[in-house]
Design a protein around this motif. Structure first.
Motif, mmCIF file in Angstrom:
data_model
loop_
_atom_site.group_PDB
_atom_site.id
_atom_site.type_symbol
_atom_site.label_atom_id
_atom_site.label_comp_id
_atom_site.label_asym_id
_atom_site.label_seq_id
_atom_site.Cartn_x
_atom_site.Cartn_y
_atom_site.Cartn_z
ATOM 1 N N GLY A 222 10.825 -8.411 65.466
ATOM 2 C CA GLY A 222 10.275 -7.258 66.156
ATOM 3 C C GLY A 222 9.982 -6.093 65.227
ATOM 4 N N LEU A 223 9.131 -5.180 65.678
ATOM 5 C CA LEU A 223 8.742 -4.013 64.883
ATOM 6 C C LEU A 223 9.950 -3.149 64.539
ATOM 7 C CD1 LEU A 223 6.501 -2.263 63.633
ATOM 8 C CD2 LEU A 223 6.229 -1.163 65.865
ATOM 9 N N ALA A 224 10.825 -2.905 65.503
ATOM 10 C CA ALA A 224 12.000 -2.069 65.245
ATOM 11 C C ALA A 224 12.877 -2.683 64.158
ATOM 12 C CB ALA A 224 12.801 -1.858 66.527
ATOM 13 N N ASP A 225 13.044 -4.021 64.198
ATOM 14 C CA ASP A 225 13.866 -4.687 63.183
ATOM 15 C C ASP A 225 13.209 -4.618 61.805
ATOM 16 O OD1 ASP A 225 15.819 -5.345 65.016
ATOM 17 O OD2 ASP A 225 14.942 -7.299 65.477
ATOM 18 N N ASN B 297 11.181 -2.245 60.731
ATOM 19 C CA ASN B 297 11.297 -0.882 60.228
ATOM 20 C C ASN B 297 12.724 -0.552 59.810
ATOM 21 O OD1 ASN B 297 8.614 -0.130 60.322
ATOM 22 N ND2 ASN B 297 8.709 0.555 62.445
ATOM 23 N N ALA B 298 13.704 -1.132 60.502
ATOM 24 C CA ALA B 298 15.089 -0.975 60.066
ATOM 25 C C ALA B 298 15.298 -1.628 58.696
ATOM 26 C CB ALA B 298 16.034 -1.577 61.100
ATOM 27 N N ASP C 84 14.022 0.675 56.170
ATOM 28 C CA ASP C 84 15.021 1.730 55.957
ATOM 29 C C ASP C 84 16.061 1.273 54.942
ATOM 30 O OD1 ASP C 84 13.973 3.645 57.653
ATOM 31 O OD2 ASP C 84 15.118 2.956 59.391
ATOM 32 N N LYS D 237 9.691 7.094 54.259
ATOM 33 C CA LYS D 237 9.732 7.222 55.708
ATOM 34 C C LYS D 237 8.339 7.145 56.329
ATOM 35 C CE LYS D 237 11.315 10.369 59.335
ATOM 36 N NZ LYS D 237 11.928 11.696 59.609
ATOM 37 N N ARG E 148 5.821 3.362 57.433
ATOM 38 C CA ARG E 148 6.394 2.487 58.447
ATOM 39 C C ARG E 148 5.260 2.002 59.357
ATOM 40 N NH1 ARG E 148 10.000 3.286 55.593
ATOM 41 N NH2 ARG E 148 12.151 3.901 55.981
ATOM 42 N N ASP F 132 3.186 1.211 62.500
ATOM 43 C CA ASP F 132 3.166 1.669 63.884
ATOM 44 C C ASP F 132 2.920 0.509 64.836
ATOM 45 O OD1 ASP F 132 3.137 4.675 63.342
ATOM 46 O OD2 ASP F 132 1.367 4.031 62.221
#
Length: 553
Positions: free
Chosen positions: A506-509, A511-512, A515, A521, A524, A526
């Motif tokens: 997933g996108l959130a994973d 981007n994590a 990080d 920053k 990332r 979108d």
């Protein structure tokens, strides 16, 4: 200066210019004869302002303000404290502070001590700062404790472990295991040691937006940057009674010296800092301080314009709003001109030097339909085809530039310099442009596209290849293409088209994961689009036009 100190100073200066490409002697002499280069130190801008307007407010933020006289004395005090700690002329220091008067204090204190600030942006993380430290040979860094929810002290701990030469870490706020910025700031009034300055040597190191790989360092000399600043102030018609608002990150070339903080000082204008660019907050500051000039990126300018429809306090004192960072369409420019201010000024420029401004008083046809004309009469522009041959007047091609404030090479980056500069010293901008040959827009430039593989997101230039390199280290990613998709507010948003080895992540994973890698920053994605494969060109490269076509349908 005793013999041992003099020898140490000479050694630092020799190290500073190692990997620096100076201006050729013939061109340097030409710029001096023209009066562009006057042998002034960059920090003389503050010294001169303090001499002429000691009681005039120089910098203001949410915690208060400093007059030019107070800022000058404080820069001296901190410079002396830096010298006492062993920071010598020619040393490089990473500077990463949020928008505040302390940014101005730190920048001028480093300059006054003879150190060279490396102007990092708040969104840079350990990957970028570690790279900057390694390339520049930095001896320290100045950071906040926590900003926007990010603890810079944790990053500093990681950086110091990986870069033992970072011996001086100064923290604004709760210092943790490091030294306190407040101790330097609030120490006794003392005079920093005197030293000679070569104004043809680097004064500051800016960071590139990144086109291939990690951002590069851009060496700006005292001579060229003082001229950059004063010429920009003149092109904006900046005057003593102006009040300039720093909304964009202060370490950007745009709000720092185009004309920005430095240009404001050359005429005795006041600079107000804010780290909240929202219309509600910014409009209140504009009203409170009578702000007359500011610099925005495309997305922010459109947001402010839209907010004029509902905000109870409007920015009526603004006489000049510079908009740059990405190209404005005719429709966007006219929207801002009609809805925010008729003092719209389009900017097309680069931290490497060359600046194009529309001018106050230009007809709306020029302001809405061009990105301006050169700041200096000695700016040299060529527009060439893919074979490096100059195109006919008014035709499109890549812009090549050189002049009295355009660098001749990146700092300690031989491979990048071989790609980015012609043998006769022209910088390859990577932008596709045309220069109007006749009519009311004659001499003005229009940016029609780009050649380099970058994404302009909310005023930041993101290297597609750097983001791809980061993502390819994820074990689930087989292949990736980072592409730009149009966005009404950001200008462009970042899309990662990815071929996964198995189940998509997933996108959130993702981007994590970025990080954890310490990626910048602002780099990332979108949007994430899983694809079964990536289309290729006939020579085996990813065909990004087809990627975008497949995504947008």
């Amino acid at each position: 200066m005793n013999t041992s100190t003099h020898q140490a100073f000479q050694g630092e200066q020799r190290d500073l210019v190692r990997g620096f490409t100076p201006f050729p002697h013939d061109r340097a002499d030409e710029y001096r004869r023209a009066g562009y280069w006057q042998g002034r130190r960059l920090d003389d801008i503050l010294r001169d302002a303090a001499r002429q307007w000691p009681d005039k407010p120089a910098v203001i933020d949410a915690t208060g303000g400093l007059t030019f006289g107070e800022l000058d004395a404080l820069a001296d005090r901190v410079a002396a404290a830096l010298a006492a700690r062993g920071i010598r002329p020619g040393d490089r220091m990473l500077l990463q502070l949020p928008n505040s008067k302390e940014f101005a204090v730190a920048a001028f204190a480093l300059l006054r001590a003879g150190a060279v600030p490396v102007l990092c942006l708040p969104g840079h993380r350990s990957a970028e700062l570690g790279h900057f430290a390694e390339v520049s040979g930095a001896v320290g860094l100045i950071i906040p404790d926590v900003a926007a929810g990010f603890d810079y002290r944790d990053m500093a701990t990681e950086l110091v472990e990986a870069n033992p030469d970072l011996r001086h870490v100064l923290v604004l706020g709760e210092q943790g295991p490091f030294d306190s910025w407040s101790d330097l700031r609030n120490g006794p009034d003392t005079t920093p040691p005197a030293y000679d300055v070569d104004t043809t040597a680097p004064a500051v190191l800016l960071v590139s937006g990144g086109t291939t790989g990690l951002p590069k360092l851009i060496p700006r000399t005292h001579d060229d940057y003082v001229y950059n600043t004063t010429a920009s102030a003149q092109a904006c018609g900046l005057v003593h009674d102006d009040v300039y608002l720093v909304v964009l990150p202060a370490g950007h070339n745009f709000p720092f010296a185009c004309p920005g903080l430095l240009g404001s000082m050359t005429v005795g204008a006041t600079t107000v800092f804010t780290d909240d660019p929202s219309p509600e907050s910014a409009f209140a500051l504009i009203d409170r301080y009578g702000v007359t000039v500011t610099a925005l990126v495309n997305a922010l300018a459109k947001l402010w314009t839209q907010a004029c429809e509902w905000e109870p306090v409007l920015p009526t004192s603004l006489r000049l709003v510079q908009v740059g960072g990405s190209r404005l369409s005719r429709e966007e420019a006219r929207y801002i001109y009609d809805g925010l201010t008729t003092g719209l000024q389009q900017i097309f420029g680069m931290a490497e030097g060359m600046l194009q401004f529309t001018r106050p008083g230009d007809p709306v046809e020029v302001v809405a339909n061009t990105q301006g004309r050169p700041v200096s009469p000695h700016d040299e522009l060529r527009v060439v085809d893919e074979n490096g041959v100059e195109v006919a007047p008014g035709e499109e091609g890549e812009l090549l530039v050189r002049g009295p404030y355009t660098i001749n090479g990146y700092y300690r980056a031989d491979e990048a310099n071989a790609r980015s500069f012609t043998p006769d010293g022209f910088y390859r901008s990577g932008d596709r442009v045309r220069i109007f040959a006749d009519g009311p827009r004659a001499g003005n430039i229009e940016v029609v596209g780009r050649i380099k593989d970058v994404i302009h997101r909310g005023g930041e230039t993101v290297s597609a290849s750097d983001l791809e390199d980061h993502l390819l280290t994820h074990p689930a990613v087989y292949a990736v293409a980072a592409v730009a998709l149009p966005d009404d507010y950001l200008g462009e948003k970042i899309c990662a088209a990815i071929v996964f080895r198995g189940a998509p992540v997933g996108l959130a994973d993702l981007n994590a994961f970025l990080d954890e890698r310490g990626a910048s920053k602002h780099a990332r994605p979108d949007v994430l689009v899983p694809m079964p494969s990536l289309p290729m060109t006939a020579v085996g490269k990813v065909d990004k036009k087809k990627v975008v076509a497949a995504i947008t349908g």
